[in-house]
Design a protein around this motif. Sequence first.
Motif, PDB file in Angstrom:
ATOM      1  N   TYR A  50      59.163 -34.183   7.044  1.00 20.00           N
ATOM      2  CA  TYR A  50      60.197 -34.948   7.742  1.00 20.00           C
ATOM      3  C   TYR A  50      61.547 -34.335   7.434  1.00 20.00           C
ATOM      4  N   SER A  51      62.453 -34.397   8.397  1.00 16.35           N
ATOM      5  CA  SER A  51      63.814 -33.912   8.150  1.00 16.35           C
ATOM      6  C   SER A  51      64.576 -34.953   7.337  1.00 16.35           C
ATOM      7  N   GLY A  52      65.479 -34.483   6.506  1.00 17.12           N
ATOM      8  CA  GLY A  52      66.265 -35.391   5.680  1.00 17.12           C
ATOM      9  C   GLY A  52      65.537 -35.770   4.407  1.00 17.12           C
ATOM     10  N   ASN A  53      66.172 -36.619   3.623  1.00 14.01           N
ATOM     11  CA  ASN A  53      65.619 -37.033   2.338  1.00 14.01           C
ATOM     12  C   ASN A  53      64.775 -38.283   2.531  1.00 14.01           C
ATOM     13  N   VAL A  54      63.541 -38.098   3.019  1.00 15.77           N
ATOM     14  CA  VAL A  54      62.636 -39.212   3.296  1.00 15.77           C
ATOM     15  C   VAL A  54      61.625 -39.308   2.160  1.00 15.77           C
ATOM     16  N   VAL A  95      52.164 -44.984   0.463  1.00 12.92           N
ATOM     17  CA  VAL A  95      52.853 -45.899   1.371  1.00 12.92           C
ATOM     18  C   VAL A  95      53.943 -45.138   2.110  1.00 12.92           C
ATOM     19  N   ASP A  96      53.805 -45.060   3.433  1.00 13.52           N
ATOM     20  CA  ASP A  96      54.735 -44.349   4.306  1.00 13.52           C
ATOM     21  C   ASP A  96      55.562 -45.385   5.067  1.00 13.52           C
ATOM     22  N   THR A  97      56.903 -45.296   4.969  1.00 15.55           N
ATOM     23  CA  THR A  97      57.769 -46.262   5.656  1.00 15.55           C
ATOM     24  C   THR A  97      58.685 -45.588   6.678  1.00 15.55           C
ATOM     25  N   VAL A  98      58.304 -44.420   7.151  1.00 11.02           N
ATOM     26  CA  VAL A  98      59.112 -43.708   8.141  1.00 11.02           C
ATOM     27  C   VAL A  98      59.188 -44.515   9.437  1.00 11.02           C
ATOM     28  N   ASP A  99      60.348 -44.499  10.086  1.00 17.74           N
ATOM     29  CA  ASP A  99      60.585 -45.173  11.371  1.00 17.74           C
ATOM     30  C   ASP A  99      60.374 -46.680  11.284  1.00 17.74           C
ATOM     31  N   GLY A 100      60.639 -47.245  10.103  1.00 16.85           N
ATOM     32  CA  GLY A 100      60.554 -48.689   9.958  1.00 16.85           C
ATOM     33  C   GLY A 100      59.143 -49.237   9.875  1.00 16.85           C
ATOM     34  N   ARG A 101      58.147 -48.356   9.774  1.00 17.10           N
ATOM     35  CA  ARG A 101      56.758 -48.788   9.667  1.00 17.10           C
ATOM     36  C   ARG A 101      56.363 -48.948   8.202  1.00 17.10           C
ATOM     37  N   HIS A 102      55.190 -49.535   7.985  1.00 16.81           N
ATOM     38  CA  HIS A 102      54.574 -49.583   6.668  1.00 16.81           C
ATOM     39  C   HIS A 102      53.124 -49.151   6.844  1.00 16.81           C
ATOM     40  N   ASP A 103      52.841 -47.882   6.585  1.00 13.59           N
ATOM     41  CA  ASP A 103      51.502 -47.328   6.746  1.00 13.59           C
ATOM     42  C   ASP A 103      50.930 -46.994   5.377  1.00 13.59           C
ATOM     43  N   LEU A 104      49.868 -47.693   5.021  1.00 14.36           N
ATOM     44  CA  LEU A 104      49.240 -47.527   3.715  1.00 14.36           C
ATOM     45  C   LEU A 104      47.954 -46.720   3.857  1.00 14.36           C
ATOM     46  N   THR A 105      47.750 -45.772   2.950  1.00 14.27           N
ATOM     47  CA  THR A 105      46.503 -45.014   2.867  1.00 14.27           C
ATOM     48  C   THR A 105      45.962 -45.167   1.462  1.00 14.27           C
ATOM     49  N   VAL A 106      44.719 -45.619   1.339  1.00 13.09           N
ATOM     50  CA  VAL A 106      44.112 -45.880   0.026  1.00 13.09           C
ATOM     51  C   VAL A 106      42.815 -45.092  -0.089  1.00 13.09           C
ATOM     52  N   TYR A 107      42.680 -44.368  -1.196  1.00 13.43           N
ATOM     53  CA  TYR A 107      41.446 -43.657  -1.521  1.00 13.43           C
ATOM     54  C   TYR A 107      40.832 -44.333  -2.741  1.00 13.43           C
ATOM     55  N   LYS A 108      39.629 -44.838  -2.584  1.00 13.99           N
ATOM     56  CA  LYS A 108      38.920 -45.475  -3.698  1.00 13.99           C
ATOM     57  C   LYS A 108      38.043 -44.456  -4.418  1.00 13.99           C
ATOM     58  N   SER A 109      38.029 -44.566  -5.740  1.00 15.47           N
ATOM     59  CA  SER A 109      37.078 -43.827  -6.584  1.00 15.47           C
ATOM     60  C   SER A 109      37.143 -42.325  -6.364  1.00 15.47           C
ATOM     61  N   ILE A 110      38.345 -41.771  -6.555  1.00 16.04           N
ATOM     62  CA  ILE A 110      38.514 -40.326  -6.377  1.00 16.04           C
ATOM     63  C   ILE A 110      39.100 -39.722  -7.664  1.00 16.04           C
ATOM     64  N   ASN A 111      39.058 -38.394  -7.749  1.00 12.86           N
ATOM     65  CA  ASN A 111      39.642 -37.673  -8.880  1.00 12.86           C
ATOM     66  C   ASN A 111      40.697 -36.707  -8.341  1.00 12.86           C
ATOM     67  N   PRO A 112      41.965 -37.151  -8.225  1.00 12.63           N
ATOM     68  CA  PRO A 112      42.994 -36.310  -7.609  1.00 12.63           C
ATOM     69  C   PRO A 112      43.414 -35.122  -8.450  1.00 12.63           C
ATOM     70  N   SER A 113      42.883 -35.005  -9.675  1.00 17.48           N
ATOM     71  CA  SER A 113      43.237 -33.843 -10.492  1.00 17.48           C
ATOM     72  C   SER A 113      42.681 -32.556  -9.892  1.00 17.48           C
ATOM     73  N   THR A 114      41.724 -32.681  -8.974  1.00 16.22           N
ATOM     74  CA  THR A 114      41.124 -31.506  -8.338  1.00 16.22           C
ATOM     75  C   THR A 114      41.706 -31.255  -6.948  1.00 16.22           C
ATOM     76  N   TRP A 115      42.733 -32.025  -6.551  1.00 15.08           N
ATOM     77  CA  TRP A 115      43.329 -31.902  -5.227  1.00 15.08           C
ATOM     78  C   TRP A 115      44.580 -31.033  -5.269  1.00 15.08           C
ATOM     79  N   ILE A 116      44.926 -30.483  -4.109  1.00 10.25           N
ATOM     80  CA  ILE A 116      46.190 -29.781  -3.915  1.00 10.25           C
ATOM     81  C   ILE A 116      47.199 -30.690  -3.223  1.00 10.25           C
ATOM     82  N   ASN A 117      46.758 -31.384  -2.176  1.00 15.85           N
ATOM     83  CA  ASN A 117      47.607 -32.281  -1.408  1.00 15.85           C
ATOM     84  C   ASN A 117      47.192 -33.733  -1.608  1.00 15.85           C
ATOM     85  N   ALA A 118      48.163 -34.630  -1.474  1.00 12.21           N
ATOM     86  CA  ALA A 118      47.875 -36.052  -1.598  1.00 12.21           C
ATOM     87  C   ALA A 118      47.267 -36.619  -0.323  1.00 12.21           C
ATOM     88  N   LEU A 119      47.414 -35.918   0.786  1.00 22.48           N
ATOM     89  CA  LEU A 119      46.817 -36.317   2.055  1.00 22.48           C
ATOM     90  C   LEU A 119      45.934 -35.193   2.577  1.00 22.48           C
TER      91      LEU A 119
END
Length: 428
Positions: A50-54, A95-119
Amino acid sequence: MNVRTGLSVLLPIVLLAACHKDSSLPKPVTPGGTATSGTMNINLANPKAYSGNVSYEMIISEPGGKVLLDTIVSYAATVKAALSTSAGVVDLTLVDTVDGRHDLTVYKSINPSTWINALPSSYVTGFRSSLPNTTASSLFITHFPAVGAVGTDIFQTFFFNNGSVDSKTGANFSPSENTLDLGYQRYPGAYNYFSIPQLGLYKLYIPTRNKDTLDGAHMDTLLSVTYPRNIPFQMSYFGTTFLGITDTTNRLLDVNFMDAIYEHTLANVDLQYPRQPMQAYELYFNGATSTNDQLGFYSYGKSVPTRWTFPDPAQFTVLNNQIDNLSIKFNTSTANAICYSGWNTSDFKSSLVLYWPPDSTSLHPLSMLTGLKGKFFSGALVSGMKFANFTFQQVPNFSYAGYFNYVNDPAKIATHQLTSTTFYTRYF
């Protein structure tokens, strides 16, 4: 499921929220250091741009609800931290609040230490809208077949791409001379793919000059595929992507076999494509049932699959679909599968997407999210959400954890280790 992003620059490390301090946040990991017992190291970028400090909110918690990290972070930043936990898996909430929205993404039972990106990034190559360094060119077609005179829009009668891009700039059809003069942008080394789907005819070749002539009286015959329907469905033309990969080391030279603007379909035919063999084929096939459920598959390989067993809705039963009581019964193997479901508020300005392993057949999203006490959302917001859809996806040779290790790493996606998957989405 259509669009791939990589990060090529070193991003700043962010641990604290920009607008407040939280002494419970973990200490940063020393670069090159080793994790101690009871520590989960994370180093997560966000592929959204996103452009700007979002900013967005990231919460990592143990399955029992203990919050390990709650931070507000810029999309342009990387979150790098050592989480003090003995849990082998955690829950990740974004939790993404761009454009006045509230979009939640939840990952259950994961190990993010092996990930590169959060999405996750998409493993499906989407439509290209342009190619670099193209040259204005023309293709003059003689003996244009009679089907070309049908209808008021000449573009509905034929399909043309230079490589993977619909780069047409105009067309002039002469009924008296039976010719078609086509303008387009030419990319060096890319194939011209000209076809008349209604007649099953095509020409595929690499143009070597800016002005070419094609004799429509001497064209080749397309191959076609019609998939058996183990359950009734209608192919979704614009939800399907189909690429011929002429050079696996240069994807700019792909040939797109699907029109992004006009729907070229024939009765009892799902796909049409040239006879010339490609180094590989990438196909994302989409269909809709009579109840408007969605089904499909993805394939990457040296041949086009001519048969496919589509997922059956009888493989699962949704027992409860409330925001705090989600339970699914499975009637098939879930060894190589993932589940995800969606909720929306009535005004569609807020949403929740929840991923979970299929062995977790009963979940309580509202209680889980309310217990996090997030900064960018409230329990009241989540409690007003209604169940929208449920997807059951089977991914051969991938476990639940292995699937997210793959899709959250752009470098792994580029290897195309995931060669097939099927999915069924039920809408409510």
